[in-house]
Design an enzyme around this catalytic site. Structure first.
Site, mmCIF file in Angstrom:
data_model
loop_
_atom_site.group_PDB
_atom_site.id
_atom_site.type_symbol
_atom_site.label_atom_id
_atom_site.label_comp_id
_atom_site.label_asym_id
_atom_site.label_seq_id
_atom_site.Cartn_x
_atom_site.Cartn_y
_atom_site.Cartn_z
ATOM 1 N N GLU A 17 0.846 -1.192 0.000
ATOM 2 C CA GLU A 17 0.000 0.000 0.000
ATOM 3 C C GLU A 17 0.880 1.240 0.000
ATOM 4 O OE1 GLU A 17 -3.638 0.685 2.586
ATOM 5 O OE2 GLU A 17 -2.274 2.193 3.431
ATOM 6 N N GLY A 109 -14.652 5.484 4.921
ATOM 7 C CA GLY A 109 -13.748 6.594 5.186
ATOM 8 C C GLY A 109 -13.931 7.125 6.593
ATOM 9 N N TYR A 144 -11.421 -5.855 10.115
ATOM 10 C CA TYR A 144 -10.785 -5.405 11.353
ATOM 11 C C TYR A 144 -10.615 -6.585 12.314
ATOM 12 C CZ TYR A 144 -12.031 -0.997 9.267
ATOM 13 O OH TYR A 144 -12.143 0.042 8.373
ATOM 14 N N HIS A 148 -13.964 -3.283 14.487
ATOM 15 C CA HIS A 148 -14.013 -1.863 14.134
ATOM 16 C C HIS A 148 -14.322 -1.059 15.393
ATOM 17 C CE1 HIS A 148 -15.322 1.898 12.276
ATOM 18 N NE2 HIS A 148 -14.834 1.468 11.127
ATOM 19 N N GLN A 211 4.637 7.196 15.241
ATOM 20 C CA GLN A 211 3.838 6.475 14.253
ATOM 21 C C GLN A 211 2.906 5.481 14.928
ATOM 22 O OE1 GLN A 211 6.070 3.595 12.032
ATOM 23 N NE2 GLN A 211 4.667 3.603 10.307
#
Length: 286
Positions: A17, A109, A144, A148, A211
């Site tokens: 990704e 999103g 997930y 989630h 991060q």
């Protein structure tokens, strides 16, 4: 070429990704990164969508098209719907088709309370069904392993995931996780629920303390004691933390491949060096 054709071939699918450059940076900066990632021979590369889901932004499409047409690698373009109308999505689908992009990762999103969201699509499953109705695209979905953060519990989350698959998601990519046992438990629950599409494990090599703090706050991933000790010991030594993060991610991937996972989706953070270190460590296993 569609992502679904990669699975069931007797090998572990290995994908990357990347995300678009900041608006203040020229798009060519990501092309240099992609040229380096090409040397690692990923099965496909996914491209994230801009914050706020600006449907008029063509950057994701342009990058995905570059991957497909210039690098001859399968690409997948992320598409979010929380701030999109049906007409806007149709425009984006037409753009994808014209640009040779055949694979879409359909997402709701993130919700930004400062932006007025649209309600043409309430969930990613709604977007998935709409895409399948309006084009010959392969649609992937997100999952997930640790539930989630907005779901009441894992049972509800698995039911929603099954709905997403029933609406047309043909392949799933997982949110990051740091405990493989959590992923294996999730896979078992998904299969019991009748979710039989390929599920890729999302792996993020953590190379700095900020991060991990940001990612955990966003997705709720738990941190095993082994991982926490590494972070605490090397948080003030950037080079050591980078190497430890690469080693931890590599160890996760070796275990996942040994246990027969469908695929590994590596969150590269646009860092070819890290992707190369990991790719070279596992290339004989794929």
């Amino acid at each position: 070429m569609k992502i679904s054709s990669l699975f069931g071939q007797g090998k572990t699918v290995f994908s990357f990704e990347v995300f678009p450059p900041k608006k203040t940076s020229p798009i060519e900066t990501i092309y240099d990164t992609l040229d380096k990632l090409k040397e690692l021979s990923p099965d496909f590369i996914s491209v994230t969508y801009g914050a706020g889901g600006n449907i008029a932004d063509t950057t994701t499409c342009d990058i995905a098209s570059y991957i497909t047409r210039k690098l001859n690698i399968i690409s997948a373009a992320h598409l979010t719907c929380a701030y999109s109308t049906k007409d806007g999505v149709l425009e984006q689908l037409a753009r994808f088709k014209e640009s040779g992009v055949e694979n879409i990762l359909a997402l709701r999103g993130d919700i930004n309370p400062d932006i007025q969201r649209k309600h043409d699509f309430e969930h990613a499953s709604d977007l998935t069904a709409f895409i399948k109705t309006n084009g010959d695209f392969h649609v992937s979905g997100a999952c997930y392993p640790e539930c989630h953060i907005e779901a009441e519990n894992m049972v509800e989350d698995i039911k929603n995931l099954k709905k997403k698959v029933d609406c047309g998601a043909e392949h799933l990519m997982s949110q990051l996780f740091f405990d493989n046992a959590v992923f294996y438990d999730f896979i078992e629950k998904a299969r019991i629920a009748g979710i039989n599409v390929p599920i890729e494990a999302g792996i993020m090599p953590v190379v700095n303390a900020k991060q991990i703090q940001k990612m955990v706050s966003m997705c709720g991933a738990s941190l095993p004691a082994k991982f926490t000790k590494i972070m605490q010991r090397y948080e003030n030594n950037p080079e050591a933390l980078r190497d430890a993060g690469i080693a931890y991610a590599t160890d996760q991937i070796v275990d996942l491949i040994s246990n027969g996972v469908d695929g590994i989706h590596l969150y590269t953070m646009n860092n070819p060096y890290i992707a190369k270190r990991i790719s070279e460590s596992i290339k004989s296993l794929l």
